[in-house]
Design an enzyme around this catalytic site. Structure first.
Site, PDB file in Angstrom:
ATOM      1  N   ASP A  31      37.241  41.954  30.892  1.00  0.00           N
ATOM      2  CA  ASP A  31      36.798  43.291  30.511  1.00  0.00           C
ATOM      3  C   ASP A  31      36.226  43.389  29.094  1.00  0.00           C
ATOM      4  OD1 ASP A  31      38.224  43.587  32.815  1.00  0.00           O
ATOM      5  OD2 ASP A  31      39.698  44.978  32.005  1.00  0.00           O
ATOM      6  N   GLN A  42      38.259  40.839  26.641  1.00  0.00           N
ATOM      7  CA  GLN A  42      39.441  40.085  27.049  1.00  0.00           C
ATOM      8  C   GLN A  42      39.111  38.592  27.008  1.00  0.00           C
ATOM      9  OE1 GLN A  42      42.745  41.850  28.706  1.00  0.00           O
ATOM     10  NE2 GLN A  42      41.883  42.412  26.738  1.00  0.00           N
ATOM     11  N   TRP A  90      41.949  32.962  33.523  1.00  0.00           N
ATOM     12  CA  TRP A  90      42.650  34.108  32.929  1.00  0.00           C
ATOM     13  C   TRP A  90      44.015  33.686  32.381  1.00  0.00           C
ATOM     14  CZ3 TRP A  90      47.238  36.627  33.216  1.00  0.00           C
ATOM     15  CH2 TRP A  90      47.308  37.910  32.656  1.00  0.00           C
ATOM     16  N   ARG A 147      47.668  51.340  31.587  1.00  0.00           N
ATOM     17  CA  ARG A 147      46.860  50.509  30.707  1.00  0.00           C
ATOM     18  C   ARG A 147      45.452  51.065  30.453  1.00  0.00           C
ATOM     19  NH1 ARG A 147      47.907  47.134  35.251  1.00  0.00           N
ATOM     20  NH2 ARG A 147      46.158  46.857  36.683  1.00  0.00           N
TER      21      ARG A 147
END
Length: 582
Positions: free
Chosen positions: A154, A170, A178, A271
């Protein structure tokens, strides 16, 4: 004679130094699952060898008996796919101790049956004052933002100030999948050429750093100084909570607020806070996702927040978790073009995963009104509106403080269905081109218009070239029905079809190149055009195709991985012109 003696002494000292360094980098194997490694900090980096088929090992970086950093990394068992840098000189002098918990259940270790002390990583570790970030990937785009290395998802914390576009994102600095979420930072003056500025916000005791936003506090409402950058982000530990950090040097470095967290919830999925300034009441608004709805708060000082309202129950798609919200007021395209007092609408962006129109993640949105307390949608709750009809458009959010009142959006150009598996390793993921958002109406329903930002259009030559190239823009003047085919000498192709009568546009990437890494990747995506497309704009860049109606009524973003670039374009029912990058 003295010169020879000095040379012998210098060589001896150098050998002793090398020997000491080698000894310090020798692993101390305490068990099958625990290794300690003492690392001198005389050089800037310890280069860690990564093997992507391994599971994550956990490293605690210890200095002066205190843990100063923790990270997960897929240390090489058999071979190194690439290296990642662990900084050694962040206020640390002498030695660091790495306490490494090895994951013995990983696939690479199971295949080799090697003892922990025999893993390839111990021989491949390197101390260095440099880290080579030169591109080694044939699929890396040229005019799209990508991380210099490592994983990206993101876009976060974006703002414009003093002629500079600041993009945070991110970032996993320790691998191309990730993990280890931090805020990476890049800057640009033209939305095309980006400079990597390092990692701006790092994990801490409250958790890793998830998505959020930044605002330019022009009037010093928070008390950190006029023009301070105030950022909100999610800390992801045992629970997700909203934290604040402040920059007084234009976004280069941040100080975390001493009284974090600022907002908490008893809902696990809580979030991605997005903050905006609400001029009519001189206050800040914060919108944050909570499972499958949005919560709206207000504040006068960016510190103390008052709950205002919820939005989302029964509206739009609820096939996945709601994430990455945005909220802004936008004027109609028609009014702006005619330079009149244009009607305005409020837009609430709601990214969702899964639940997209073709599987996986996508960006939905709602139009309506906002009175500083509550967002009211102006369409039936069952209506689903998608900002982009491709498979690779997610986490759409806008820059704060964009010039001329514009709403400039950036997106993550991938899909959670296969983002970790796409065929790159030095880096993974890119951002879609910058897009200016507007508003138009069609058949009594309001929609968000999406157009390539003027800075993006300005990056291309005004003079067309004779043939297709791997990095170009193609303008296609469409007649009625049309078919556009991009192809290469390997028989790989992307076929786009426009049906004027049915008002649809589709893109078929099932034979576009490498589609083997995921069964979810080969797809045909189809969009409504909300009327006729006169000019179709295609942005082609190594591993992506973005299609826009030049009037902003349709957008479609898809990744492609051809074995060789597409060199041919065939158009039936239209005429194409190819524009190279300047």
């Amino acid at each position: 004679m003295k010169t020879i003696q000095k040379h012998i002494i210098a060589c001896s000292l150098a050998l002793l130094s090398l020997s000491a360094t080698a000894q310090k980098l020798a692993p101390q194997v305490l068990s099958d699952t625990q290794v300690m490694l003492r690392v001198p900090t005389a050089m800037k980096y310890l280069l860690l060898p990564v093997e992507e088929s391994a599971n994550n090992d956990h490293i605690r970086v210890i200095y002066n008996n205190n843990v100063v950093r923790e990270l997960n990394v897929r240390l090489a068992v058999n071979k190194a796919d690439y290296y990642v840098p662990l900084p050694l000189q962040e206020e640390h002098k002498g030695n660091l101790l790495l306490d490494i918990t090895m994951n013995r259940g990983d696939a690479a270790n199971s295949a080799s049956k090697a003892a922990t002390g025999d893993f390839a990583c111990w021989k491949l570790l390197q101390l260095s004052d440099t880290f080579n970030m030169k591109n080694r990937e044939k699929f890396r785009p040229v005019y799209h933002h990508t991380p210099a290395y490592g994983w990206m998802n993101d876009p976060n914390g974006m703002f414009y100030k003093d002629g500079v576009w600041n993009l945070y994102y991110q970032h996993n600095p320790f691998g191309s999948q990730w993990e280890n979420m931090t805020w990476g930072h890049s800057t640009s003056t033209d939305l095309i050429h980006w400079k990597f500025e390092g990692d701006a916000v790092l994990p801490d005791a409250l958790g890793t750093i998830f998505s959020g936003s930044s605002v330019v506090d022009k009037n010093n409402t928070a008390g950190f100084g006029a023009g301070a950058i105030v950022s909100y982000y999610t800390s992801a530990g045992r629970a997700q909570k909203q934290n604040m950090a402040v920059s007084t040097d234009g976004g280069k470095t941040f100080t975390k607020y001493v009284d974090n967290p600022v907002l908490v919830s008893n809902i696990p999925d809580f979030r991605d806070p997005h903050v905006i300034w609400y001029e009519p009441e001189n206050k800040w608004i914060l919108i944050v996702s909570e499972k499958q709805h949005m919560k709206i708060f207000s504040s006068k000082n960016l510190r103390d927040w008052t709950f205002e309202s919820d939005f989302g129950e029964g509206y739009g798609s609820h096939d996945g978790v709601w994430e990455c919200p945005d909220l802004f007021e936008v004027k109609s395209d028609e009014g702006r073009v005619k330079n009149q007092n244009a009607e305005s609408k409020w837009v609430l962006i709601c990214n969702i995963n899964p639940g997209g129109p073709f599987g996986g993640s996508a960006t939905q949105y709602f139009t309506g009104t906002f009175d500083g307390h509550k967002f009211t949608c102006d369409t039936d709750p069952s209506v689903k509106k998608w900002m982009d009809w491709g498979k690779d458009h997610y986490a759409t959010v806008t820059f704060d403080n964009a010039p001329d009142g514009r709403h400039v959006a950036m997106t993550w150009m991938s899909n959670w269905q296969y983002a970790n598996q796409v065929p790159t390793k030095q880096y993974r993921s890119a951002n879609g081109i910058a897009r200016d958002l507007g508003y138009f109406e069609y058949k009594d329903t309001g929609y968000v218009s999406v157009k390539p930002s003027p800075e993006v259009l300005a990056a291309f030559s005004k003079k067309p070239q004779a043939s297709l190239s791997p990095t170009c823009r193609v303008d296609v003047q469409l007649h009625n029905n049309a078919t556009i085919t991009l192809s290469n000498g390997k028989g790989e192709r992307v076929v786009m079809t426009y049906n004027a009568a049915k008002e649809t546009f589709s893109m078929d990437r099932t034979k576009s190149g490498d589609v083997s890494f995921s069964t979810d990747f080969p797809a045909v995506t189809k969009a409504p055009t909300r009327g006729r497309i006169k000019t179709l704009q295609l942005f082609i860049d190594k591993s992506s195709i973005e299609a826009f109606d030049a009037d902003g009524k349709m957008a479609m973003t898809n990744l492609v991985f051809p074995s060789t670039p597409y060199t041919s374009i065939a158009v039936k029912g239209g005429k194409a012109k190819v524009y190279p990058l300047k």
